[in-house]
Structures are given as structure tokens and as C-alpha cells.
Scaffold this motif. Structure first.
Motif, PDB file in Angstrom:
ATOM      1  N   ILE A 142      -2.821   3.280   6.917  1.00  0.00           N
ATOM      2  CA  ILE A 142      -1.447   3.414   6.336  1.00  0.00           C
ATOM      3  C   ILE A 142      -1.638   4.883   5.627  1.00  0.00           C
ATOM      4  O   ILE A 142      -2.400   5.023   4.840  1.00  0.00           O
ATOM      5  CB  ILE A 142      -1.335   2.507   5.263  1.00  0.00           C
ATOM      6  N   VAL A 157       0.640  -1.317   0.094  1.00  0.00           N
ATOM      7  CA  VAL A 157      -0.073  -0.003  -0.076  1.00  0.00           C
ATOM      8  C   VAL A 157       0.900   1.178  -0.015  1.00  0.00           C
ATOM      9  O   VAL A 157       0.744   2.261  -0.735  1.00  0.00           O
ATOM     10  CB  VAL A 157      -0.830  -0.069   1.188  1.00  0.00           C
ATOM     11  N   GLN A 158       2.013   1.188   0.927  1.00  0.00           N
ATOM     12  CA  GLN A 158       2.824   2.247   1.033  1.00  0.00           C
ATOM     13  C   GLN A 158       3.346   2.737  -0.352  1.00  0.00           C
ATOM     14  O   GLN A 158       3.820   4.001  -0.777  1.00  0.00           O
ATOM     15  CB  GLN A 158       4.205   2.094   1.884  1.00  0.00           C
TER      16      GLN A 158
HETATM   17  N1  AZA Z   1       1.622  -2.613   4.036  1.00  0.00           N
HETATM   18  C1  AZA Z   1       0.788  -3.480   3.396  1.00  0.00           C
HETATM   19  O1  AZA Z   1       0.651  -3.135   2.175  1.00  0.00           O
HETATM   20  N2  AZA Z   1       0.003  -4.383   3.587  1.00  0.00           N
HETATM   21  C2  AZA Z   1       0.045  -4.666   5.166  1.00  0.00           C
HETATM   22  C3  AZA Z   1       0.770  -3.853   5.853  1.00  0.00           C
HETATM   23  C4  AZA Z   1       1.629  -2.984   5.314  1.00  0.00           C
HETATM   24  O2  AZA Z   1       2.129  -2.080   6.121  1.00  0.00           O
HETATM   25  N3  AZA Z   1       0.820  -4.579   7.071  1.00  0.00           N
HETATM   26  N4  AZA Z   1       0.106  -5.653   7.020  1.00  0.00           N
HETATM   27  N5  AZA Z   1      -0.323  -5.832   5.604  1.00  0.00           N
END
Ligand code: AZA
Length: 274
Positions: free
Chosen positions: A260, A174-175
Motif C-alpha cells: 500500500i 493502512v491507507q
Molecule cells: N487496506 C488495509 O488496511 N487492509 C487491507 C487492505 C487494504 O487496502 N486490503 N486487504 N487488507
């Protein structure tokens, strides 16, 4: 003291006197009005929320007077109009729910004694997009008004970037995906100083993947439930297979999920020249 009654009525009257689109300009007019009207006020904080009322298509043609509420997504503006600092505007999109069924991975992250999450090379990715972008400061309402089409253009561009990147990026995390979106938004809107996201990671687990990633605890409970025929996976019913390559039925998880966030800001030299 200014009564909320006066404030409410002012909002109505100013919506009649000025265009309400773009909402950034309406919020600026409203904030400036309160400064002009009340000498004891140093700044006015305005929040505008625009809901999606989309014109209906009936028999293939746009209907002249009927609309539908097109999802929970909103377009928002936060304006601070102050005597000392001009007009600060932050625009945003909130509540844009998206899901992709593949094209998302998460591996190579730090593992320590607190990590239970297994790595994955293929997962469902889903979130409710909350994306904001903050404009360079405006000196006065006239500066907001001049070139006011920038606001709709930025909103259009941000929304298109979010959807296209979400759909087409082979997401490493996601980051990583949200960072790519931020860079594109800054490129698309030169008068924007900073942009950011807040994305809940909405998990969907295979039925059979009890508690999703928390497998150590899950495997004990799973065995107990399977022994009792209570259904940790679907194999209790005629040996149905629903995990790994056979996974077709997923259950949304109610949390706790990760939230996030990121913010990407232009370099200091550019900001100093504003
Ligand atoms: N980033 C993700 O993309 N998926 C995740 C994360 C994370 O920091 N933590 N659990 N699942």
C-alpha cells in the motif's frame, strides 16, 4: 569513462575530507565533486545508506567503543546534483518493522464480485515501514550546508511521528493511518515538498483461520484437514480453542500481501513559491 575504482576511492577520500553526517550533506559534497572534476558529466546520482549501529549499554553505562546492529532499519539519501537543476534530495527511512496486536480495523471498503475479504474490527497490523520525504530544491552545496541540522531534525521527527501514530492511532485502514503520518511530517518539516509511504500489509492469521480471509476455499480444505487430524485449527489436540476471543497463537503469512503506497504533496501555490 570514469572507472568504478576511481569512484570508490573518491567516496573514501570525500568521507575523510567531509563529515558524513548528515548524509544529505555528504551526498551533496560527493555529487558536486564529480561535477567539478569531470566536465563531460551533467549530473551525479548518489545513494547513501546508513545502518543502525547503536552504542552498547554495559553494566548500565554507555560503552566507549562497542556497538550493536540495531535491526534492519536504514536511513537513506538519494541525491541528484546537476549543472542545470542544483541539488535534489530525497531522505528516507526503510525497513522499520512494526507490529501492533490490536487497535486496527478494516471495514466499509468497496465490495464487488472479486471481493473475498471479510470486514474486521480488530486485527493484528504489521508492516515494514518505508517512508520518504523530498526536500525543496537546493541551489548549491552551500545552501544544503546552511542549516544542515534540518536533516537530522526531520529524520528524528519523521521517525517519532511514524512510531507514535502507528502505536496510538485507532487505525481504520493502512491507507488512513499512513495519510495521517504524511500530514504530520509535512507540518514538522516546512522545507519538505512531498512525503510518502510504501507499506506491505504483513498478515498474521489465527491458527484455525486457514488461508485467513479466503474463507470459501479455506472452509472446504479445513474440513478435509480436520477430518484427517492434520490441524487446520488446534481443536484436534484435546479440543484446544484458538479462534475469535480464544486466539493466542498466530501464524505469519508469507504472501502474496498487499503493498500500500501513498504520496502527499504540498499545495501548488506553496511549491510555486519555492
Ligand atoms: N487496506 C488495509 O488496511 N487492509 C487491507 C487492505 C487494504 O487496502 N486490503 N486487504 N487488507
Amino acid at each position: 569513462m570514469v572507472a568504478t575504482d576511481s569512484i570508490k576511492n573518491t567516496i573514501y577520500i570525500k568521507a575523510k575530507e567531509h563529515p558524513v553526517n548528515p548524509p544529505e550533506l555528504y551526498a551533496s559534497h560527493l555529487g558536486q565533486h564529480f561535477l567539478d572534476k569531470y566536465p563531460h558529466i551533467t549530473s551525479a546520482h548518489i545513494n547513501v545508506t546508513v545502518h543502525r549501529w547503536t552504542r552498547m549499554t554495559v553494566d548500565g553505562a554507555p560503552h566507549p567503543h562497542s556497538f550493536l546492529r540495531d535491526g534492519q532499519e536504514t536511513r537513506n539519501v538519494e541525491a541528484t546534483v546537476s549543472r542545470a537543476g542544483g541539488i535534489a534530495l530525497t531522505s528516507s527511512i526503510a525497513g522499520l518493522s512494526v507490529l501492533k496486536s490490536t487497535g486496527s480495523a478494516f471495514h466499509g471498503f468497496v465490495r464487488d464480485e472479486f471481493t473475498t475479504l471479510p470486514e474486521t474490527w480488530d486485527r493484528i497490523l504489521s508492516t515494514d515501514v518505508d517512508c520518504s520525504w523530498t526536500w525543496k530544491p537546493f541551489a548549491a552545496v552551500a545552501a544544503v550546508q546552511q542549516g544542515a541540522e534540518r536533516f537530522d531534525a526531520a529524520w528524528d521527527a519523521a521517525r517519532a511521528i511514524i512510531l507514535k501514530t502507528f502505536a496510538t492511532d485507532e487505525s481504520a485502514s493502512v491507507q488512513n493511518t499512513m495519510y495521517k503520518m504524511c500530514e504530520q511530517i509535512l507540518d514538522a518539516a516546512p522545507e519538505v515538498d512531498r512525503t510518502g509511504f510504501s507499506l506491505p500489509n504483513k498478515h498474521y492469521f489465527e491458527i484455525g483461520e486457514l488461508f485467513g480471509p479466503f474463507r470459501d476455499l479455506a472452509s472446504c480444505l479445513e474440513r478435509v484437514l480436520m477430518d484427517s487430524g492434520d490441524g487446520a485449527d488446534l481443536s484436534w489436540h484435546k479440543g484446544l480453542k484458538n479462534t475469535g476471543k480464544d486466539a493466542e497463537v498466530y501464524a505469519p503469512q508469507s504472501g502474496p500481501n498487499g503493498l500500500i503506497k501513498c504520496e502527499v504533496v504540498r499545495d501548488a501555490t506553496t511549491l510555486a513559491q519555492r
